[in-house]
Write a protein that holds these residues in place. Sequence first.
Motif, mmCIF file in Angstrom:
data_model
loop_
_atom_site.group_PDB
_atom_site.id
_atom_site.type_symbol
_atom_site.label_atom_id
_atom_site.label_comp_id
_atom_site.label_asym_id
_atom_site.label_seq_id
_atom_site.Cartn_x
_atom_site.Cartn_y
_atom_site.Cartn_z
ATOM 1 N N VAL A 45 -6.786 -7.996 6.280
ATOM 2 C CA VAL A 45 -7.502 -7.252 5.234
ATOM 3 C C VAL A 45 -7.441 -8.040 3.924
ATOM 4 O O VAL A 45 -8.463 -8.297 3.283
ATOM 5 N N SER A 46 -6.237 -8.455 3.534
ATOM 6 C CA SER A 46 -6.101 -9.237 2.296
ATOM 7 C C SER A 46 -6.963 -10.485 2.365
ATOM 8 O O SER A 46 -7.656 -10.832 1.410
ATOM 9 N N THR A 86 -5.364 -6.853 11.174
ATOM 10 C CA THR A 86 -4.017 -6.552 10.724
ATOM 11 C C THR A 86 -4.055 -6.428 9.202
ATOM 12 O O THR A 86 -5.064 -6.732 8.564
ATOM 13 N N VAL A 87 -2.917 -5.989 8.638
ATOM 14 C CA VAL A 87 -2.829 -5.844 7.185
ATOM 15 C C VAL A 87 -3.126 -7.181 6.501
ATOM 16 O O VAL A 87 -3.811 -7.250 5.479
ATOM 17 N N ARG A 88 -2.631 -8.249 7.114
ATOM 18 C CA ARG A 88 -2.847 -9.571 6.537
ATOM 19 C C ARG A 88 -4.332 -9.949 6.549
ATOM 20 O O ARG A 88 -4.844 -10.512 5.575
ATOM 21 N N MET A 123 -8.573 -2.645 -0.812
ATOM 22 C CA MET A 123 -7.644 -3.198 0.178
ATOM 23 C C MET A 123 -6.467 -2.271 0.422
ATOM 24 O O MET A 123 -6.080 -2.037 1.557
ATOM 25 N N LYS A 151 -5.587 -0.729 4.018
ATOM 26 C CA LYS A 151 -4.326 -1.093 4.680
ATOM 27 C C LYS A 151 -3.552 0.145 5.109
ATOM 28 O O LYS A 151 -2.857 0.123 6.120
ATOM 29 N N SER A 152 -3.658 1.224 4.317
ATOM 30 C CA SER A 152 -2.872 2.405 4.660
ATOM 31 C C SER A 152 -3.416 3.119 5.897
ATOM 32 O O SER A 152 -2.718 3.943 6.475
ATOM 33 N N PHE A 175 0.866 -1.188 0.000
ATOM 34 C CA PHE A 175 0.000 0.000 0.000
ATOM 35 C C PHE A 175 0.899 1.233 0.000
ATOM 36 O O PHE A 175 2.082 1.131 0.344
ATOM 37 N N ILE A 214 -4.815 1.268 8.469
ATOM 38 C CA ILE A 214 -5.040 0.268 9.509
ATOM 39 C C ILE A 214 -4.277 0.630 10.785
ATOM 40 O O ILE A 214 -4.727 0.366 11.885
#
Lengths: 127, 457
Positions: B21-22, B17-19, B442, B446-447, A40, B449
């Motif tokens: 989200v994916s 977490t970022v993960r 996404m 994520k940016s 990102f 989060i």
Amino acid sequence: MSSTSEKFLVGIFDDEDILLHGVEGVRGKGVKIHEVYSPFPVHGLDEALGYKRTRLPIAAFLFGLTGTILAVTMQFWMLGFDWPMIIGGKNFVSLPPFIPVIFELTVLLSALGMVATFLIVSDMKAL
Amino acid sequence: MQATSSVRETLITGGKTVRDVSEDISRHVENKPNRLWWIAFGFSLILFGFGFYCLAALLWDGIGLWGLNKTVGWAWDITNFVWWVGIGHAGTLISAILLLFRQKWRMSINRAAEAMTIFAVICAATFPLAHMGRLWLGFYWALPLPNTWGSLWVNFNSPLLWDVFAISTYFTVSLVFWYIGLIPDFAVIRDRATRMGHKTRAAIYNALSFGWDGAAKTWMRYESVALILAGLSTPLVLSVHTIVSFDFATSIVPGWHTTIFPPYFVAGAIFSGFAMVLTLLIVTRKVFKLEDYITIYHIELMNIIIIITGSIVGIAYITEFFVAWYGMVPAEFYAFYNRATGPYWWAYWSMMTCNVISPQLFWFKKIRTNIAATFVLSIIVNIGMWFERFVIIVTSIHRDYLPSSWSMFYPTIYDMGEYIFTFGLFFTAFFLFAKFFPVINMAEVKSIIKSSSEQKH
């Protein structure tokens, strides 16, 4: 590989702030950073890497200007010179009713031209 | 520099977490759709099929199948056109204007809202195209193309031609904006497919993502492109419904010939667009279990926009009425008096109830944070907005200057059929989008989060 003495380091970070400080630290020590990949956009990364600002806004402006000129010449030529017609007793050519099309074509060409430029300079292609 | 505000509520709940989200978003693209999706998709296909039959009959036999008559030459076709274009305003407004205002809550909803915009504009376009009768000649009537009439060009003085340029530009730019946003997310699905060993899926999503690599320089350019597209789309989104309102405002028909139309139409468009976004997202978050991404807070913020735009629309209705009386033009006053008390009184008062009174319920926090109430009210708003366009269009022309030609409009099965066609088209497209495309942006989620989730640091 031109020389075997060249060393490559790969770093993996799980936090954007640590990455950002890492990049600043490594560049401060005079190490050349080949590339940074991220899932990102990380704000401030472009400045940390010392990238120059992108010139895409200039491209957008020039494409927009092309759209404006195209719309103006098209409407004036078609209704003023190629086939003048009396519509509602109005002038053959007058600017106010031409403004909507001028605006729309400016936006259209600006957006499409800028996005095409972005895809080309970033070397992005479908196949 | 990230600053976490203690005043603002968190946008992403559930400690993602970022993960996560994916995982949460890509899962719906990777897994087979559930039974509920198939039922909904099948139902939209049935609507689409029935509507397609009506549309084909219309193209075969001509627009005489519609209930139009000499007095009411525009009715459901233009009503539905304006209605769909209006719905199509929320997506680009969310992604463009809210981006310029740095409203981070847009990030969970912009993808689906933009998809909705694109499908709504396609639905809208079917009405003027069908109304052309001989659709296959339509290009020559609508676009300045060289032709064999010597070349007799299109009339650039006509608001209908401005519509052609406005709608097609809006469609193209919205599509490009939406697709640019999708590119990094397609790359996420590609990377996951590569890791899971799905070669075909990886190849398809690689092509869709244009071989996106996520390099820092590409991200820099990407963000610049997104910002400029937002800057271009902001006046564009305001121009589209302004130009649609010119179709009426530049005429000399009493009831249409008013200068209040452009701002009032734009406010109405945002009003109905947000209502449709709510209708769709309340269902989507439930079916795809996205409650942590599209939270009650998101729904509440959208409801606040509905109160604001709904009140603007209400004031516009009252202003219009006041000016019709104050202006002392008998024909103009009659058009408005006839709207409220004539044979279409029920349409006028449905519009007033649905658009002016019902959104005021959102002043109560209990109601605007209640999902069931929001869902019902979002549908009521769009019923009201349909009546608004019907009232403006049909009541203004059904009683013109010559009482001997006064008439009423009665829709036929083909009027209804084409409306049903657009519903089928809209929902079929939306369900396909929900299955094959990531429904939430996404990369953007994520940016934020770190700054706006309940994640522990």
